[in-house]
Design a protein around this motif. Structure first.
Motif, PDB file in Angstrom:
ATOM      1  N   UNK A 607       0.839  -1.200   0.000  1.00 57.25           N
ATOM      2  CA  UNK A 607       0.000   0.000   0.000  1.00 57.25           C
ATOM      3  C   UNK A 607       0.874   1.250   0.000  1.00 57.25           C
ATOM      4  N   UNK A 608       0.282   2.395  -0.346  1.00 56.43           N
ATOM      5  CA  UNK A 608       0.986   3.664  -0.298  1.00 56.43           C
ATOM      6  C   UNK A 608       1.384   4.173  -1.668  1.00 56.43           C
ATOM      7  N   UNK A 609       1.962   5.391  -1.659  1.00 59.74           N
ATOM      8  CA  UNK A 609       2.363   6.048  -2.907  1.00 59.74           C
ATOM      9  C   UNK A 609       3.598   6.898  -2.653  1.00 59.74           C
ATOM     10  N   UNK A 610       4.297   7.259  -3.720  1.00 61.45           N
ATOM     11  CA  UNK A 610       5.491   8.090  -3.581  1.00 61.45           C
ATOM     12  C   UNK A 610       5.094   9.563  -3.546  1.00 61.45           C
ATOM     13  N   UNK A 611       6.086  10.447  -3.565  1.00 60.55           N
ATOM     14  CA  UNK A 611       5.822  11.880  -3.434  1.00 60.55           C
ATOM     15  C   UNK A 611       5.017  12.428  -4.605  1.00 60.55           C
ATOM     16  N   UNK A 612       5.050  11.749  -5.724  1.00 65.58           N
ATOM     17  CA  UNK A 612       4.289  12.199  -6.894  1.00 65.58           C
ATOM     18  C   UNK A 612       2.890  11.603  -6.946  1.00 65.58           C
ATOM     19  N   UNK A 613       2.545  10.804  -5.949  1.00 65.94           N
ATOM     20  CA  UNK A 613       1.228  10.189  -5.913  1.00 65.94           C
ATOM     21  C   UNK A 613       1.122   8.895  -6.683  1.00 65.94           C
ATOM     22  N   UNK A 614       2.249   8.391  -7.168  1.00 71.35           N
ATOM     23  CA  UNK A 614       2.229   7.139  -7.921  1.00 71.35           C
ATOM     24  C   UNK A 614       2.196   5.947  -6.959  1.00 71.35           C
ATOM     25  N   UNK A 615       1.297   5.011  -7.235  1.00 71.54           N
ATOM     26  CA  UNK A 615       1.183   3.824  -6.401  1.00 71.54           C
ATOM     27  C   UNK A 615       2.476   3.019  -6.440  1.00 71.54           C
ATOM     28  N   UNK A 656      15.186  10.804  -0.280  1.00 69.98           N
ATOM     29  CA  UNK A 656      16.038  11.864   0.257  1.00 69.98           C
ATOM     30  C   UNK A 656      15.643  13.238  -0.285  1.00 69.98           C
ATOM     31  N   UNK A 657      14.998  13.290  -1.450  1.00 72.58           N
ATOM     32  CA  UNK A 657      14.582  14.572  -2.029  1.00 72.58           C
ATOM     33  C   UNK A 657      13.246  15.050  -1.490  1.00 72.58           C
ATOM     34  N   UNK A 658      12.481  14.133  -0.882  1.00 71.03           N
ATOM     35  CA  UNK A 658      11.158  14.472  -0.346  1.00 71.03           C
ATOM     36  C   UNK A 658      11.005  13.826   1.034  1.00 71.03           C
ATOM     37  N   UNK A 659      11.497  14.485   2.079  1.00 72.50           N
ATOM     38  CA  UNK A 659      11.422  13.920   3.433  1.00 72.50           C
ATOM     39  C   UNK A 659       9.985  13.546   3.803  1.00 72.50           C
ATOM     40  N   UNK A 660       9.861  12.379   4.437  1.00 75.74           N
ATOM     41  CA  UNK A 660       8.544  11.882   4.812  1.00 75.74           C
ATOM     42  C   UNK A 660       7.929  10.955   3.783  1.00 75.74           C
ATOM     43  N   UNK A 661       8.544  10.857   2.609  1.00 78.78           N
ATOM     44  CA  UNK A 661       8.048   9.965   1.561  1.00 78.78           C
ATOM     45  C   UNK A 661       9.076   8.846   1.319  1.00 78.78           C
ATOM     46  N   UNK A 662       8.634   7.835   0.588  1.00 82.94           N
ATOM     47  CA  UNK A 662       9.494   6.693   0.302  1.00 82.94           C
ATOM     48  C   UNK A 662       9.577   6.467  -1.193  1.00 82.94           C
ATOM     49  N   UNK A 663      10.655   5.788  -1.590  1.00 80.57           N
ATOM     50  CA  UNK A 663      10.811   5.315  -2.962  1.00 80.57           C
ATOM     51  C   UNK A 663      11.152   3.820  -2.892  1.00 80.57           C
ATOM     52  N   UNK A 692      20.326 -23.943  10.974  1.00 84.77           N
ATOM     53  CA  UNK A 692      20.155 -22.959   9.898  1.00 84.77           C
ATOM     54  C   UNK A 692      21.168 -21.831  10.077  1.00 84.77           C
ATOM     55  N   UNK A 693      21.807 -21.494   8.977  1.00 87.19           N
ATOM     56  CA  UNK A 693      22.684 -20.320   8.899  1.00 87.19           C
ATOM     57  C   UNK A 693      22.016 -19.334   7.952  1.00 87.19           C
ATOM     58  N   UNK A 694      21.734 -18.120   8.440  1.00 83.73           N
ATOM     59  CA  UNK A 694      21.023 -17.108   7.650  1.00 83.73           C
ATOM     60  C   UNK A 694      21.833 -15.821   7.632  1.00 83.73           C
ATOM     61  N   UNK A 695      22.368 -15.477   6.481  1.00 80.99           N
ATOM     62  CA  UNK A 695      23.120 -14.234   6.299  1.00 80.99           C
ATOM     63  C   UNK A 695      22.191 -13.230   5.634  1.00 80.99           C
ATOM     64  N   UNK A 696      21.542 -12.404   6.444  1.00 77.01           N
ATOM     65  CA  UNK A 696      20.533 -11.462   5.970  1.00 77.01           C
ATOM     66  C   UNK A 696      21.114 -10.053   5.991  1.00 77.01           C
ATOM     67  N   UNK A 697      20.870  -9.287   4.902  1.00 76.66           N
ATOM     68  CA  UNK A 697      21.485  -7.963   4.808  1.00 76.66           C
ATOM     69  C   UNK A 697      20.660  -7.055   3.896  1.00 76.66           C
ATOM     70  N   UNK A 698      20.560  -5.786   4.279  1.00 79.44           N
ATOM     71  CA  UNK A 698      20.003  -4.753   3.402  1.00 79.44           C
ATOM     72  C   UNK A 698      21.092  -4.394   2.405  1.00 79.44           C
ATOM     73  N   UNK A 699      20.909  -4.768   1.148  1.00 76.52           N
ATOM     74  CA  UNK A 699      21.965  -4.603   0.143  1.00 76.52           C
ATOM     75  C   UNK A 699      21.813  -3.350  -0.696  1.00 76.52           C
ATOM     76  N   UNK A 700      20.615  -2.742  -0.707  1.00 78.62           N
ATOM     77  CA  UNK A 700      20.420  -1.476  -1.405  1.00 78.62           C
ATOM     78  C   UNK A 700      19.473  -0.622  -0.588  1.00 78.62           C
ATOM     79  N   UNK A 701      19.842   0.649  -0.383  1.00 79.27           N
ATOM     80  CA  UNK A 701      19.003   1.556   0.394  1.00 79.27           C
ATOM     81  C   UNK A 701      19.480   2.984   0.216  1.00 79.27           C
ATOM     82  N   UNK A 702      18.559   3.955   0.276  1.00 73.20           N
ATOM     83  CA  UNK A 702      18.912   5.370   0.293  1.00 73.20           C
ATOM     84  C   UNK A 702      19.169   5.865   1.701  1.00 73.20           C
ATOM     85  N   UNK A 703      18.830   5.042   2.696  1.00 70.54           N
ATOM     86  CA  UNK A 703      18.899   5.463   4.090  1.00 70.54           C
ATOM     87  C   UNK A 703      20.185   4.950   4.725  1.00 70.54           C
TER      88      UNK A 703
END
Length: 810
Positions: A607-615, A656-663, A692-703
């Motif tokens: 759910x949700x939309x970006x800063x331009x209102x696109x779903x 990063x160009x529109x604080x409070x919104x996500x991409x 179980x061995x689980x190597x979990x990582x955020x590999x791409x992010x603007x934050x």
């Protein structure tokens, strides 16, 4: 942040690994030629049995009549002894040996169809011979033999051996659930490789919170999630109330993306609950249980044929529970009942009706602040039984209704059609206090509290139709599937917000009732519908190579309407189309080894939309998996070793160009290795081992979360459960079980707080006297005080607790 693993954390893993490898080596030795290769009529012909529990002599006579055996035995040998009956497909020799498990007797086949009984040897080494044989076949929608399931329909929607399924599947059978005393979904899966419950007591009372291969199994209300009931989509999140394992015959975990057959799903996998079905023989059982935290529980399970010819059968399963929890202000009260009716209209047509009602009264444990739980606090450590809400205000009442049916018709030996429908209605009335995740800077004792009252309602219907064709072309054998499924759901939520005074977490004083707004602070309405078309073909070449290929196209529509307190409205409608596919290859060796490789995909609307209102687009997942499955011939044992890389794309990250919104430029990746083994040895020892061995990582992010680990995902988990049954002597009928669970360190949401690793022990003691079964189960045997996980707050694991049970069947 993620320092090298400490020697203290490595030691339990090394010890467990040594134990696991040693036990698996013992359990998976080659079968003894003399017993495994016996060839006569008694070992070649198989048939399906559904014989109810009862006196051993009566059960043996029933089996002999159905198997075409001539049984000759002294009645004194079976007097006063009881049998659990027999479910599944067996040869006469296999069935007779299974029925005599734990009786102190053994069968001697004089010729192909004449059998005598004699006392089994009570001294010397345990023989690993036909006493441990497995059922030749089993019904994937019914009971399995012991702890080891051989077939499943969850991964393929067809009756497929697990050894021929090129993806990792774990099956928790009814016998395992009872042996371990699991009364919630998180307890049922805690000895499973790659699955972990990070929610503390909430996972057993308030709802379902599971991680599979590093990804959350829940989803957005009105659309997401990974829970299925008899192969049909069912809503799941952390506040829909507990799932009650007593209602189910099996709990199956398919690891990795599953959208090709089920549509939208989280990338980590799906959980399929298989309902108890009617029995062909009368079944009558009642149970009573008491235990820690003022626990009182009563259960009933009855079923059998309705008509003389057995064409109509029924099953009614129910329970009532009144209990507190480790936090005395949080109850765990449940009422649940399920009903099933089978109608075998013809030899080729079966209609099954299924219905259930579940009502639970509890409260949500919001957790504790980081400091005082996993981080230092000058005032000491916060008590694990601290309640951060207000008595008389906090509560969570959840009610669920389901109604459905399954119609199957075999036109001939080639073509079969199945129609599967589920209607559900859920409502959750939830009032709770949330707290700040750190204490105040001055006293380090106080946490701020805010208040919410929520009412969530969801109803929907899921329909799955498919046709199956089993056909042969030269040296190729095919099982082809073509299906269409449809789902429609409506979700409504109303939220009232408020405040309350801060709470001293080291000396709490209650009685401050919150101030709550009269007007709704937020109202949400989500309508979701989708249509999916899927096709799959399983091809076997020369009984060696098994190739799987499947594809699916989904067309979905999501309507999201939000109304704020000031009356402003935000309405968004999105049409979503996606294609997912998977493929797999497996090779079957004569010795039971089956190496495999597979690729699979998933998608999930958000759910949700970006800063331009696109779903936002759906998130997508891709998994590469290789592994080996091993089912040694002549033994009731299985081993799965799997390695995988699983990636989720289009994850929301900060704009990063529109604080409070996500991409949607984020990506999360899990790489892992899993080992899971199950074995039944010599009719006296059951083993479950998992790592179980689980190597979990955020590999791409603007934050600034780039490189972080997803909250509450442990890198290492290991477990071992052993259950020993005394076959003869004064202690005959006694079962002794025990388990050890190790969970490596984890992190909170932003990786600023680290949760130490922990190791917990469980124990079980059961004793059968004719028709009466007595049991004692103890969780956290040595009363370890530990934090299970931290996300937005920290959640403690349960203190030591026990249950005393009594079951009687007739």
């Amino acid at each position: 942040m993620q320092a090298n693993q400490s020697s203290g954390e490595r030691q339990p893993i090394l010890r467990l690994s040594a134990i696991v490898l040693a036990l698996l080596a013992v359990s998976l030795q080659p079968a003894l030629p003399a017993s495994a290769q016996t060839q006569d009529a008694a070992t070649e012909s198989t048939r399906q049995y559904a014989i109810a529990a009862g006196p051993l002599g009566e059960v043996l006579n029933t089996f002999a009549d159905q198997a075409g055996l001539l049984l000759s035995a002294d009645a004194n040998l079976t007097d006063g002894k009881h049998s659990d009956g027999l479910q599944g497909s067996y040869t006469p020799r296999e069935g007779m040996n299974r029925l005599l498990t734990g009786s102190g007797l053994r069968a001697r086949f004089v010729d192909g169809d004449t059998v005598t009984l004699e006392a089994a040897p009570t001294s010397g080494a345990v023989q690993l011979e036909p006493l441990g044989v497995v059922a030749a076949t089993e019904n994937p929608w019914g009971p399995a033999d012991g702890f080891v399931a051989r077939r499943s329909a969850t991964a393929t929607k067809t009756d497929t051996p697990l050894a021929e399924t090129p993806q990792s599947v774990s099956v928790m059978t009814r016998e395992q659930i009872e042996a371990q005393g699991a009364d919630s979904l998180d307890k049922a899966i805690r000895y499973t490789a790659g699955a972990f419950s990070p929610g503390g007591g909430n996972s057993g009372t308030a709802g379902t919170l599971l991680h599979m291969r590093g990804f959350h199994s829940g989803g957005a209300s009105g659309g997401g999630g990974s829970l299925y009931l008899d192969g049909r989509r069912f809503p799941i999140n952390s506040i829909t109330g507990a799932q009650e394992p007593f209602l189910y015959e099996r709990i199956e975990v398919l690891k990795g993306p599953a959208s090709v057959l089920y549509g939208q799903a989280r990338p980590g996998g799906i959980i399929n609950l298989v309902s108890k079905r009617p029995t062909s023989e009368p079944l009558r059982e009642i149970g009573l249980q008491v235990g820690s935290w003022n626990r009182q529980r009563a259960t009933v399970d009855v079923g059998g044929p309705v008509t003389e010819d057995g064409s109509v059968g029924y099953r009614i399963t129910g329970l009532m529970q009144d209990s507190d929890t480790m936090i005395s202000e949080i109850p765990d009260d449940r009422k649940a009942v399920s009903a099933a009716v089978d109608w075998h209209a013809t030899d080729r047509t079966t209609l099954t009706f299924l219905a259930s009602l579940h009502d639970s009264e509890t409260a949500y444990n919001y957790g504790k602040p980081y400091d005082g739980s996993v981080q230092p606090n000058p005032n000491g450590r916060i008590d694990r039984d601290l309640f951060v809400g207000e008595p008389g205000f906090d509560g969570l009442d959840a009610t669920r209704y389901t109604l459905g049916y399954r119609l199957e018709h075999a036109f001939n030996d080639t073509w079969t059609a199945r129609h599967n429908l589920l209607w559900y209605d859920t409502e959750t009335d939830w009032a709770f206090h949330s707290i700040s995740n750190r204490t105040d800077d001055t006293t380090r004792r106080l946490v701020d509290r805010s208040v919410q009252h929520r009412i969530d309602e969801e109803n929907g219907v899921t329909v799955d139709n498919h046709v199956q064709a089993r056909w042969q072309h030269g040296r190729f054998q095919h099982t082809s599937l073509l299906g269409v499924d449809f789902r429609n759901s409506e979700f409504r939520q109303r939220v009232w917000a408020g405040t309350n005074q801060p709470l001293d977490v080291f000396n709490p004083e209650y009685g401050h009732q919150p101030t709550l707004s009269d007007d709704v602070a937020r109202a949400t309405s989500i309508d979701y519908s989708h249509l999916g078309i899927y096709a799959q073909n399983q091809v076997t070449f020369d009984d060696r190579w098994v190739f799987l290929l499947g594809g699916r196209w989904d067309d979905a529509e999501l309507k999201d309407r939000q109304t704020a307190a000031d009356g402003s409205r935000d309405r968004q409608t999105a049409g979503i189309s996606d294609f997912t596919w998977r493929t797999g290859l497996i090779y079957l060796f004569d010795n039971g080894l089956a190496p495999y490789a597979s690729y699979s995909e998933s998608f999930e609307p958000v759910t949700g939309a970006d800063a331009s209102g696109n779903r936002f687009d759906p998130t997508t997942g891709q998994q590469y998996e290789v592994g080996i499955k091993y089912e040694p011939d002549g033994y009731n044992a299985s081993l799965t070793v799997a390695a995988y890389e699983l990636t989720q794309q289009d994850v929301q990250t900060a704009d990063l160009d529109n604080p409070g919104f996500s991409v949607q430029t984020g990506e999360v990746r899990s790489r892992g290795f899993e080992v899971e083994g199950r074995a039944h040895i010599g009719n006296s020892l059951d083993l479950i081992a998992a790592y179980a061995y689980t190597d979990n990582e955020v590999t791409e992010s603007n934050d600034d979360d780039l490189g972080n680990t997803t909250a509450a995902v442990p890198k290492h988990t290991a477990s071992l459960w052993a259950d020993y049954y005394v076959l003869g002597g004064p202690a005959q009928g006694l079962s002794v079980g025990g388990g050890i669970r190790h969970v490596g360190r984890t992190f909170n949401n932003d990786n600023t707080a680290r949760v130490p690793s922990y190791t917990v022990y469980d124990a079980a003691l059961r004793y059968r006297i004719d028709r009466l079964r007595l049991s004692v189960h103890v969780n956290n045997l040595f009363d370890k005080n530990y934090v299970e996980a931290c996300t937005f707050a920290c959640f403690h694991g349960d203190e030591r607790n026990f249950t005393l049970g009594m079951n009687y069947d007739w």
